[in-house]
Write an enzyme that holds these catalytic residues in place. Sequence first.
Site, PDB file in Angstrom:
ATOM      1  N   ASP A 100     -15.754  -2.623  12.452  1.00 55.76           N
ATOM      2  CA  ASP A 100     -16.304  -1.544  13.260  1.00 55.76           C
ATOM      3  C   ASP A 100     -16.238  -1.866  14.745  1.00 55.76           C
ATOM      4  OD1 ASP A 100     -18.318  -3.562  12.793  1.00 55.76           O
ATOM      5  OD2 ASP A 100     -19.801  -2.187  13.630  1.00 55.76           O
ATOM      6  N   GLU A 120     -21.121  -4.391  11.828  1.00 60.75           N
ATOM      7  CA  GLU A 120     -21.649  -5.551  12.543  1.00 60.75           C
ATOM      8  C   GLU A 120     -22.267  -5.150  13.870  1.00 60.75           C
ATOM      9  OE1 GLU A 120     -21.520  -9.003  15.391  1.00 60.75           O
ATOM     10  OE2 GLU A 120     -20.589  -7.031  15.521  1.00 60.75           O
TER      11      GLU A 120
END
Length: 404
Positions: free
Chosen positions: A79, A173
């Site tokens: 991400d 994350e």
Amino acid sequence: MKAFERLIHYTSFDTMSSEDSESCPSTPGQLVLADALAEEMKSLGFSDVRRDDSGYVYGTLPANCETAAPVIGLIAHMDTSEAAPGAGIKPRIVKNYGGGDIVLNREKNIVMRAQDYRNLSDYVGDDLIVTDGTTLLGADDKAGVAEILTAVEELNKNHTPHGAIAVAFTPDEEIGRGADHFDVEGFGADFAYTVDGGTLGELEYENFNAAGAVVTVHGVSVHPGDAKNRMRSAAQFAMEFHSMLPAAETPEHTEGYEGFYHLTRISGDAEEAELRYIIRDHDRNQFESRKETVRRIADYLNDKYGVGTFELSLTDSYYNMKQEIEKHPEIIERAERAMKEAGVTPRAVAIRGGTDGARLSFMGLPCPNLPTGGQNFHGRFEFIPIQAMDKIVEILVHLVKTDS
């Protein structure tokens, strides 16, 4: 394929995570990249490749050596941050950067100025991947993904002896949830490294203790023409709350081991307002003291304006991994040795942030952090030198190789 070519390809996937989502992964684009990475891993000879329902991708590159070797894990996240737009990324390469300003977007007059980004001077002569100034690049952490898979390709191509290598790519994350559903047991590594740092040579095994705070303020809305002694403006109360935090203890006024309070979002009106903070400190006692400061402010203002005016939610995100990593000095020594073999001088640096590795270290998987080579993460002026990415690949190869 070179690591920079993989990175440029991965930037075409919109994988921005969303703190407002309660699903895992928080955005559907992460699943699209996860599926693509799973297929790529299969083509590189990984066994037991799987993408689970939460978007985690796992696989193991089987050992090809006779020497008994530990199972080493390599981890990166898919991400990108919400801090800057992550869709429609238009990467380009500034070849043989000659110094000075870089015009990212002539039409919109977006310029990366050397006086504002002094780290640019460290990369004169390198080939820099930059954006068009309207989005982030996503090297945090798609560069880590690219470097791991390129290192595996190099191992295969050169028939380099190595033990089993466990690889995982995680979602979310950037919003602190990357380890929420990580299958440590199924991953099967004896220890691991996240490839999620910045400058080449930096080796990180200290990080902030981290918490999130949400302050919800309840007020009474009355027409401003008839508001005297009646209106209780939640927006005004929220401003008062923020004014009571130490003004100099913010990210823009701190460095090194200094902690901070960071207001990440503010919204509201007279009826209701919300403040969102992240709280950080390397020292655990000072970290707890910072949380207590926030509690005391909320209590004081509730005494002043009435119980229930201020609602405070405090949630710990992760803790300083140093106390866990220090139990395993050999994995730090392995990383330092790999850097030296690649001609890179290792430097231990405390992270002013965190990684999946921080939480994984407390989940029984010691996991320090290696660099990607990227710079200016989470912003429109993000860039990464191709030469640094090549060195990271070389370091990863040295990290996992065996004698025979």
